[in-house]
Design a protein around this motif. Structure first.
Motif, PDB file in Angstrom:
ATOM      1  N   GLY A   1     -16.142  -6.029  -6.012  1.00 59.25           N
ATOM      2  CA  GLY A   1     -15.342  -7.121  -5.369  1.00 59.25           C
ATOM      3  C   GLY A   1     -14.819  -6.298  -4.044  1.00 59.25           C
ATOM      4  O   GLY A   1     -14.508  -6.885  -3.006  1.00 59.25           O
TER       5      GLY A   1
ATOM      6  N   LEU B   1     -15.659 -20.808  -6.610  1.00 55.52           N
ATOM      7  CA  LEU B   1     -14.997 -19.364  -6.230  1.00 55.52           C
ATOM      8  C   LEU B   1     -15.350 -19.118  -4.690  1.00 55.52           C
ATOM      9  O   LEU B   1     -14.553 -18.777  -3.891  1.00 55.52           O
ATOM     10  CB  LEU B   1     -15.389 -18.096  -7.011  1.00 55.52           C
ATOM     11  CG  LEU B   1     -14.708 -18.105  -8.475  1.00 55.52           C
ATOM     12  CD1 LEU B   1     -15.267 -16.867  -9.160  1.00 55.52           C
ATOM     13  CD2 LEU B   1     -13.174 -18.138  -8.513  1.00 55.52           C
ATOM     14  N   THR B   2     -16.808 -19.245  -4.503  1.00 55.86           N
ATOM     15  CA  THR B   2     -17.294 -19.027  -3.264  1.00 55.86           C
ATOM     16  C   THR B   2     -16.624 -20.012  -2.367  1.00 55.86           C
ATOM     17  O   THR B   2     -16.280 -19.788  -0.922  1.00 55.86           O
ATOM     18  CB  THR B   2     -18.707 -19.142  -3.163  1.00 55.86           C
ATOM     19  OG1 THR B   2     -19.399 -18.147  -4.106  1.00 55.86           O
ATOM     20  CG2 THR B   2     -19.282 -18.681  -1.791  1.00 55.86           C
TER      21      THR B   2
ATOM     22  N   LEU C   1     -12.262 -19.817  -2.193  1.00 57.45           N
ATOM     23  CA  LEU C   1     -11.744 -18.298  -2.127  1.00 57.45           C
ATOM     24  C   LEU C   1     -12.676 -17.580  -1.445  1.00 57.45           C
ATOM     25  O   LEU C   1     -12.735 -17.230  -0.236  1.00 57.45           O
ATOM     26  CB  LEU C   1     -11.272 -17.496  -3.652  1.00 57.45           C
ATOM     27  CG  LEU C   1     -10.427 -18.457  -4.542  1.00 57.45           C
ATOM     28  CD1 LEU C   1     -10.399 -17.704  -5.897  1.00 57.45           C
ATOM     29  CD2 LEU C   1      -9.073 -18.320  -3.772  1.00 57.45           C
ATOM     30  N   SER C   2     -13.401 -16.635  -2.154  1.00 60.36           N
ATOM     31  CA  SER C   2     -14.424 -15.663  -1.470  1.00 60.36           C
ATOM     32  C   SER C   2     -15.541 -15.423  -2.297  1.00 60.36           C
ATOM     33  O   SER C   2     -15.179 -15.271  -3.560  1.00 60.36           O
ATOM     34  CB  SER C   2     -13.631 -14.512  -0.965  1.00 60.36           C
ATOM     35  OG  SER C   2     -14.530 -13.645  -0.800  1.00 60.36           O
ATOM     36  N   TRP C   3     -16.564 -14.977  -1.855  1.00 55.77           N
ATOM     37  CA  TRP C   3     -17.536 -14.427  -2.832  1.00 55.77           C
ATOM     38  C   TRP C   3     -17.436 -13.179  -3.611  1.00 55.77           C
ATOM     39  O   TRP C   3     -17.837 -12.999  -4.657  1.00 55.77           O
ATOM     40  CB  TRP C   3     -19.026 -13.914  -1.863  1.00 55.77           C
ATOM     41  CG  TRP C   3     -18.856 -12.850  -1.256  1.00 55.77           C
ATOM     42  CD1 TRP C   3     -18.559 -12.764   0.131  1.00 55.77           C
ATOM     43  CD2 TRP C   3     -18.915 -11.432  -1.494  1.00 55.77           C
ATOM     44  NE1 TRP C   3     -18.333 -11.328   0.685  1.00 55.77           N
ATOM     45  CE2 TRP C   3     -18.953 -10.631  -0.445  1.00 55.77           C
ATOM     46  CE3 TRP C   3     -19.404 -10.676  -2.764  1.00 55.77           C
ATOM     47  CZ2 TRP C   3     -18.898  -8.898  -0.488  1.00 55.77           C
ATOM     48  CZ3 TRP C   3     -19.543  -9.644  -2.971  1.00 55.77           C
ATOM     49  CH2 TRP C   3     -19.356  -8.729  -1.670  1.00 55.77           C
ATOM     50  N   ARG C   4     -16.326 -12.394  -3.175  1.00 57.54           N
ATOM     51  CA  ARG C   4     -15.881 -11.159  -3.780  1.00 57.54           C
ATOM     52  C   ARG C   4     -15.065 -11.772  -4.987  1.00 57.54           C
ATOM     53  O   ARG C   4     -15.263 -10.906  -6.173  1.00 57.54           O
ATOM     54  CB  ARG C   4     -14.829 -10.627  -2.933  1.00 57.54           C
ATOM     55  CG  ARG C   4     -15.717  -9.860  -1.693  1.00 57.54           C
ATOM     56  CD  ARG C   4     -14.590  -9.161  -0.682  1.00 57.54           C
ATOM     57  NE  ARG C   4     -15.394  -8.541   0.235  1.00 57.54           N
ATOM     58  CZ  ARG C   4     -16.068  -7.501   0.331  1.00 57.54           C
ATOM     59  NH1 ARG C   4     -16.287  -6.740  -0.679  1.00 57.54           N
ATOM     60  NH2 ARG C   4     -16.676  -7.054   1.247  1.00 57.54           N
ATOM     61  N   TRP C   5     -14.660 -12.936  -5.140  1.00 59.61           N
ATOM     62  CA  TRP C   5     -13.937 -13.391  -6.430  1.00 59.61           C
ATOM     63  C   TRP C   5     -14.811 -13.590  -7.686  1.00 59.61           C
ATOM     64  O   TRP C   5     -14.796 -13.876  -8.875  1.00 59.61           O
ATOM     65  CB  TRP C   5     -12.914 -14.541  -6.112  1.00 59.61           C
ATOM     66  CG  TRP C   5     -11.830 -14.353  -5.863  1.00 59.61           C
ATOM     67  CD1 TRP C   5     -11.376 -14.130  -4.310  1.00 59.61           C
ATOM     68  CD2 TRP C   5     -10.855 -13.689  -6.650  1.00 59.61           C
ATOM     69  NE1 TRP C   5     -10.073 -13.677  -4.342  1.00 59.61           N
ATOM     70  CE2 TRP C   5      -9.565 -13.439  -5.792  1.00 59.61           C
ATOM     71  CE3 TRP C   5     -10.347 -13.653  -7.986  1.00 59.61           C
ATOM     72  CZ2 TRP C   5      -8.365 -12.859  -6.305  1.00 59.61           C
ATOM     73  CZ3 TRP C   5      -9.180 -13.330  -8.445  1.00 59.61           C
ATOM     74  CH2 TRP C   5      -8.083 -12.828  -7.424  1.00 59.61           C
ATOM     75  N   CYS C   6     -16.357 -13.689  -7.205  1.00 52.80           N
ATOM     76  CA  CYS C   6     -17.381 -13.919  -8.363  1.00 52.80           C
ATOM     77  C   CYS C   6     -17.414 -12.501  -8.986  1.00 52.80           C
ATOM     78  O   CYS C   6     -18.251 -12.417  -9.907  1.00 52.80           O
ATOM     79  CB  CYS C   6     -18.883 -14.317  -7.623  1.00 52.80           C
ATOM     80  SG  CYS C   6     -18.820 -15.770  -7.083  1.00 52.80           S
TER      81      CYS C   6
ATOM     82  N   PHE D   1     -14.182 -10.300  -8.921  1.00 48.58           N
ATOM     83  CA  PHE D   1     -13.000 -10.099  -9.444  1.00 48.58           C
ATOM     84  C   PHE D   1     -12.691 -10.878 -10.713  1.00 48.58           C
ATOM     85  O   PHE D   1     -11.894 -10.396 -11.563  1.00 48.58           O
ATOM     86  CB  PHE D   1     -11.975 -10.572  -8.653  1.00 48.58           C
ATOM     87  CG  PHE D   1     -11.836  -9.506  -7.311  1.00 48.58           C
ATOM     88  CD1 PHE D   1     -11.957  -8.096  -7.474  1.00 48.58           C
ATOM     89  CD2 PHE D   1     -11.843 -10.088  -6.019  1.00 48.58           C
ATOM     90  CE1 PHE D   1     -12.120  -7.264  -6.611  1.00 48.58           C
ATOM     91  CE2 PHE D   1     -11.601  -9.107  -4.945  1.00 48.58           C
ATOM     92  CZ  PHE D   1     -11.877  -7.682  -4.954  1.00 48.58           C
ATOM     93  N   VAL D   2     -13.426 -12.098 -10.971  1.00 49.13           N
ATOM     94  CA  VAL D   2     -12.942 -12.977 -11.968  1.00 49.13           C
ATOM     95  C   VAL D   2     -13.382 -12.293 -13.105  1.00 49.13           C
ATOM     96  O   VAL D   2     -12.870 -12.626 -14.214  1.00 49.13           O
ATOM     97  CB  VAL D   2     -13.715 -14.290 -11.988  1.00 49.13           C
ATOM     98  CG1 VAL D   2     -15.357 -14.305 -11.993  1.00 49.13           C
ATOM     99  CG2 VAL D   2     -13.247 -15.523 -12.844  1.00 49.13           C
TER     100      VAL D   2
END
Length: 510
Positions: free
Chosen positions: A117, A182-183, A186-191, A193-194
């Protein structure tokens, strides 16, 4: 002072036994079903991570600046580590205990997800994805072996494996939906962090509820077996991953296949002679278990590419957004839940695994045949939706019977490695299927446009033609599952577990 007795099932604590008796069988029953909920949360995390980054890939590519040729490694790094280390992970489960391995896998997976993330570069993202695969290879067999020992037989086993199979089979579609949400918001990074959320919930519940059975002996490491099978599977999975972009005639691809096959064959020879094998051959050579494992592998050859190709069809041909693509797949996991929890839990104890595997494979094949009606027009409601529902019901029936059968009757000391074998055939089958079907699709598209004036309409028509050919091959794979397993798996019912004497029950040591 706590006293222990040594019985056939292991160490028995008299204090814990009396507490368990006072709590009553109803409390113990509720405890194991609640524990199952946290196990499947962890399994969902592992499964959806195979697809959740698919929808997020374009955004990650822009952010980190990697090329189209490099992006496949975001998927391949996870598959390579996960698939090649599963047998080792399964034996570590047997060595260190199911609960300890499960908790360690959760913590490691969460930490690797955090690394992904916050990744500032493509290289760090690949390292994080490989780390997820490493700990997933420990977590997945631990989860399945826990269910295998908690629900040894009977109707409860069918229900438990129905729930587990629903998650295992629908996690890919769930990953697409979650990745899209999420993308988009929020952001691809949350894929990445989730996963921490999933891991924390599962960690708290598992630490409180899962038993840790005290065993009188631990298995020894088969070092030569570990080396040969791990390197062999790395070579095979890498070969199929590279074949998607480099082609089947590429020298590195061919060399990977040769090395992989030789090492796996050497692994089999080692397992026949070593005193403490990594994978005891009777585990996979049993007629019912072998047939069920073969079914799992072939199903993933035929269906693993379903999400990939339908995602491209919905987004590129029909113009769906990432979020709407995820929503479009929602009927698939719902249908799997119907097939695995409502139907399989009732039918498996009555008719046995062979009937459900055969019927499930044929139902899923019928759903794939519906996709032959795909066109350049928007046919989601009339074609894609009913196909997803029919395929989902068939997969739900098949997965529950196959997973339950592939772990049924395994010795407690081999539960981890047997569970790893289930995950391994799925992963290797999926790698083979994705590469093979991608190659078939590319060939069909190229043949359709050969010699014609390139236009957008021709490109869409060629893509749809490629989907028709690809899904026809998937139908053949599902029919092969029905035929082979109809011949191999015996028509036996899932026997009810005999009554267990309380004096012989291994007691949890927390």
């Amino acid at each position: 002072m706590v006293r222990f007795l040594l019985g056939p099932g292991g160490l028995v604590s008299l204090q814990d036994r009396s507490t368990s008796l006072m709590a009553g069988p109803g409390a113990a029953d509720r405890r194991k079903w609640l524990a199952l909920a946290f196990i499947v949360i962890a399994q969902l995390m592992v499964v959806l991570d195979g697809t959740i980054v698919t929808v997020a890939m374009p955004a990650a590519q822009v952010d980190l600046g990697f090329t189209d040729a490099d992006r496949q490694w975001v998927i391949t790094a996870y598959a390579l580590a996960f698939g090649s280390l599963l047998l080792l992970g399964g034996r570590l489960v047997d060595l260190f205990g199911q609960k300890r391995a499960f908790l360690l896998g959760l913590v490691g997976f969460a930490l690797a997800s955090v690394l992904g993330g916050v990744a500032p570069s493509f290289g760090m993202l690949i390292v994080a994805r490989a780390g997820q695969g490493v700990f997933g290879a420990l977590l997945a067999p631990a989860a399945l072996s826990l269910i295998t020992t908690m629900f040894p037989a009977g109707k409860d086993r069918a229900k438990a494996f129905g729930v587990f199979s629903a998650v295992a089979a629908s996690g890919g579609a769930t990953g697409l939906l979650l990745g899209g949400v999420l993308t988009e918001y929020l952001s691809w990074r949350w894929c990445m962090f989730v996963n921490v959320v999933f891991a924390l919930v599962a960690l708290v519940g598992a630490a409180a509820l899962l038993p840790r059975v005290a065993r009188p002996a631990r298995p020894r490491f088969d070092v030569l077996g570990i080396i040969t099978v791990t390197l062999g599977l790395v070579a095979i999975v890498y070969g199929f991953g590279r074949a998607e972009t480099a082609g089947w005639s590429d020298g590195v691809v061919l060399a990977s296949f040769v090395v992989g096959v030789v090492l796996v064959a050497l692994f089999v020879l080692v397992e026949r002679r070593v005193a403490h094998p990594l994978l005891p051959l009777p585990v996979v050579l049993d007629r019912d278990r072998g047939g069920a494992l073969l079914a799992m592998g072939l199903v993933n050859v035929g269906l693993f590419g379903l999400f990939l190709f339908l995602t491209y069809y919905l987004q590129v041909t029909l113009g769906f957004s990432a979020l709407m693509t995820g929503v479009a797949f929602v009927p698939f996991p719902l249908a799997i839940i119907v097939g695995s929890t409502f139907l399989s839990s009732r039918l498996l104890p009555r008719f046995g695994p062979r009937v459900l595997i055969v019927v499930g494979a044929l139902v899923a094949a019928a759903g794939l045949l519906i996709l032959q009606a795909l066109s350049v027009e928007d046919v989601y409601l009339t074609v894609v939706l009913p196909a997803l529902v029919v395929i989902g019901v068939g997969v739900g029936l098949l997965f529950t019977a196959a997973i339950s059968t592939s772990t049924f009757g395994v010795a407690p000391g081999d539960a981890g490695v047997a569970s790893a074998a289930v995950n391994m055939v799925q992963q290797v089958g999926g790698s083979i299927g994705t590469a093979l079907l991608s190659s078939i699709y590319a060939g069909a598209v190229a043949q359709h446009i050969d010699g014609k004036q390139p236009t957008r309409a021709l490109a869409d028509a060629a893509a749809v033609h490629g989907y028709h050919v690809t899904f026809a091959v998937s139908v053949v794979a599902l029919v092969a599952v029905a035929v082979i397993c109809g011949l191999l798996v015996r028509r036996v019912r899932d026997r009810a577990a005999p009554a267990v004497d309380q004096d012989q029950v291994p007691v949890a040591v927390h």
